[in-house]
Design a protein around this motif. Structure first.
Motif, PDB file in Angstrom:
ATOM      1  N   GLY A  67      34.123  43.846  27.017  1.00 32.75           N
ATOM      2  CA  GLY A  67      32.950  44.678  27.241  1.00 32.75           C
ATOM      3  C   GLY A  67      32.502  44.657  28.685  1.00 32.75           C
ATOM      4  N   GLN A  68      31.270  45.028  28.900  1.00 28.84           N
ATOM      5  CA  GLN A  68      30.705  45.102  30.243  1.00 28.84           C
ATOM      6  C   GLN A  68      29.600  44.060  30.393  1.00 28.84           C
ATOM      7  OE1 GLN A  68      29.527  49.208  30.666  1.00 28.84           O
ATOM      8  NE2 GLN A  68      31.575  49.788  31.313  1.00 28.84           N
ATOM      9  N   PRO A  69      29.939  42.935  31.026  1.00 23.42           N
ATOM     10  CA  PRO A  69      28.922  41.889  31.195  1.00 23.42           C
ATOM     11  C   PRO A  69      27.854  42.314  32.195  1.00 23.42           C
ATOM     12  CG  PRO A  69      30.911  41.320  32.388  1.00 23.42           C
ATOM     13  CD  PRO A  69      31.209  42.586  31.622  1.00 23.42           C
ATOM     14  N   LYS A  70      26.708  41.679  32.116  1.00 26.14           N
ATOM     15  CA  LYS A  70      25.615  41.977  33.043  1.00 26.14           C
ATOM     16  C   LYS A  70      25.953  41.542  34.461  1.00 26.14           C
ATOM     17  CE  LYS A  70      22.097  41.814  29.510  1.00 26.14           C
ATOM     18  NZ  LYS A  70      20.859  41.234  29.026  1.00 26.14           N
ATOM     19  N   LYS A  71      26.791  40.513  34.585  1.00 24.90           N
ATOM     20  CA  LYS A  71      27.223  40.016  35.890  1.00 24.90           C
ATOM     21  C   LYS A  71      28.742  40.132  35.974  1.00 24.90           C
ATOM     22  CE  LYS A  71      23.725  36.439  36.570  1.00 24.90           C
ATOM     23  NZ  LYS A  71      23.550  35.017  36.849  1.00 24.90           N
ATOM     24  N   THR A  72      29.252  40.265  37.183  1.00 27.59           N
ATOM     25  CA  THR A  72      30.692  40.264  37.389  1.00 27.59           C
ATOM     26  C   THR A  72      31.222  38.857  37.162  1.00 27.59           C
ATOM     27  OG1 THR A  72      30.521  42.044  38.998  1.00 27.59           O
ATOM     28  CG2 THR A  72      32.527  40.728  39.049  1.00 27.59           C
ATOM     29  N   ILE A  73      32.306  38.758  36.417  1.00 26.05           N
ATOM     30  CA  ILE A  73      32.935  37.465  36.132  1.00 26.05           C
ATOM     31  C   ILE A  73      34.258  37.413  36.878  1.00 26.05           C
ATOM     32  CG2 ILE A  73      33.860  35.953  34.341  1.00 26.05           C
ATOM     33  CD1 ILE A  73      32.080  37.480  32.331  1.00 26.05           C
ATOM     34  N   GLU A  74      34.467  36.368  37.649  1.00 23.09           N
ATOM     35  CA  GLU A  74      35.736  36.208  38.361  1.00 23.09           C
ATOM     36  C   GLU A  74      36.849  35.995  37.337  1.00 23.09           C
ATOM     37  OE1 GLU A  74      35.748  33.326  41.528  1.00 23.09           O
ATOM     38  OE2 GLU A  74      33.627  33.721  41.900  1.00 23.09           O
ATOM     39  N   TYR A  75      37.990  36.654  37.566  1.00 23.04           N
ATOM     40  CA  TYR A  75      39.085  36.588  36.600  1.00 23.04           C
ATOM     41  C   TYR A  75      39.559  35.146  36.394  1.00 23.04           C
ATOM     42  CZ  TYR A  75      43.098  37.938  33.863  1.00 23.04           C
ATOM     43  OH  TYR A  75      43.993  38.084  32.839  1.00 23.04           O
ATOM     44  N   ASP A  76      39.687  34.382  37.467  1.00 23.36           N
ATOM     45  CA  ASP A  76      40.159  33.000  37.333  1.00 23.36           C
ATOM     46  C   ASP A  76      39.221  32.175  36.456  1.00 23.36           C
ATOM     47  OD1 ASP A  76      42.354  33.502  38.919  1.00 23.36           O
ATOM     48  OD2 ASP A  76      41.443  32.693  40.734  1.00 23.36           O
ATOM     49  N   LYS A  77      37.929  32.383  36.613  1.00 22.24           N
ATOM     50  CA  LYS A  77      36.944  31.658  35.812  1.00 22.24           C
ATOM     51  C   LYS A  77      37.045  32.084  34.343  1.00 22.24           C
ATOM     52  CE  LYS A  77      32.995  30.530  37.670  1.00 22.24           C
ATOM     53  NZ  LYS A  77      31.629  30.595  38.219  1.00 22.24           N
ATOM     54  N   LEU A  78      37.207  33.373  34.127  1.00 17.41           N
ATOM     55  CA  LEU A  78      37.365  33.896  32.770  1.00 17.41           C
ATOM     56  C   LEU A  78      38.634  33.336  32.125  1.00 17.41           C
ATOM     57  CD1 LEU A  78      36.366  35.903  30.601  1.00 17.41           C
ATOM     58  CD2 LEU A  78      37.695  37.661  31.771  1.00 17.41           C
ATOM     59  N   ALA A  79      39.724  33.334  32.868  1.00 16.00           N
ATOM     60  CA  ALA A  79      41.013  32.854  32.352  1.00 16.00           C
ATOM     61  C   ALA A  79      40.950  31.381  31.955  1.00 16.00           C
ATOM     62  CB  ALA A  79      42.106  33.077  33.385  1.00 16.00           C
ATOM     63  N   LYS A  80      40.230  30.580  32.743  1.00 12.75           N
ATOM     64  CA  LYS A  80      40.128  29.150  32.452  1.00 12.75           C
ATOM     65  C   LYS A  80      39.255  28.859  31.236  1.00 12.75           C
ATOM     66  CE  LYS A  80      40.968  27.676  37.155  1.00 12.75           C
ATOM     67  NZ  LYS A  80      40.393  27.108  38.378  1.00 12.75           N
ATOM     68  N   SER A  81      38.408  29.802  30.864  1.00  9.25           N
ATOM     69  CA  SER A  81      37.486  29.566  29.757  1.00  9.25           C
ATOM     70  C   SER A  81      38.024  30.019  28.404  1.00  9.25           C
ATOM     71  CB  SER A  81      36.162  30.288  30.034  1.00  9.25           C
ATOM     72  OG  SER A  81      36.333  31.691  29.930  1.00  9.25           O
ATOM     73  N   VAL A  82      39.240  30.528  28.375  1.00 13.43           N
ATOM     74  CA  VAL A  82      39.804  31.081  27.136  1.00 13.43           C
ATOM     75  C   VAL A  82      40.061  29.989  26.103  1.00 13.43           C
ATOM     76  CG1 VAL A  82      41.862  32.188  26.162  1.00 13.43           C
ATOM     77  CG2 VAL A  82      40.840  33.077  28.240  1.00 13.43           C
ATOM     78  N   ASN A  83      39.600  30.223  24.899  1.00 11.73           N
ATOM     79  CA  ASN A  83      39.898  29.363  23.759  1.00 11.73           C
ATOM     80  C   ASN A  83      41.105  29.996  23.063  1.00 11.73           C
ATOM     81  OD1 ASN A  83      40.105  28.371  21.124  1.00 11.73           O
ATOM     82  ND2 ASN A  83      37.915  28.019  20.968  1.00 11.73           N
ATOM     83  N   LYS A  84      42.299  29.499  23.385  1.00 13.22           N
ATOM     84  CA  LYS A  84      43.527  30.118  22.877  1.00 13.22           C
ATOM     85  C   LYS A  84      43.571  30.147  21.353  1.00 13.22           C
ATOM     86  CE  LYS A  84      46.494  29.155  26.823  1.00 13.22           C
ATOM     87  NZ  LYS A  84      47.766  28.547  27.235  1.00 13.22           N
TER      88      LYS A  84
END
Length: 80
Positions: A29-46
């Motif tokens: 979706g469209q978050p209220k703030k921009t999320i850095e891809y690296d930060k998003l990738a590290k937070s993934v619950n596989k």
């Protein structure tokens, strides 16, 4: 606002037992703030992603799911 998208390579088995790489593009979706891809990738619950996409029914495990860059996804699986 920019859409938050994360890209995956999934190593799955075909019905014949052969290994096949699949591309998954998941929009968050469209978050209220921009999320850095690296930060998003590290937070993934596989495990959670696998369950959400029902990939567990195909025998996919967290070791079979790899976060990849948008460029890798475009190169290996096409833009869409």
């Amino acid at each position: 606002m920019n859409e938050a998208i994360i890209y995956f390579r999934v190593n799955a088995k075909t019905e014949n037992g052969e290994s096949q790489a699949l591309g998954v593009k998941l929009s968050l979706g469209q978050p209220k703030k921009t999320i850095e891809y690296d930060k998003l990738a590290k937070s993934v619950n596989k495990a959670g992603i696998i369950e959400y996409l029902h990939l567990d029914e195909l025998g996919v495990t967290p070791n079979d799911l790899h976060v990849i860059s948008p460029e890798e996804y475009a190169r290996d699986f096409g833009e869409d």
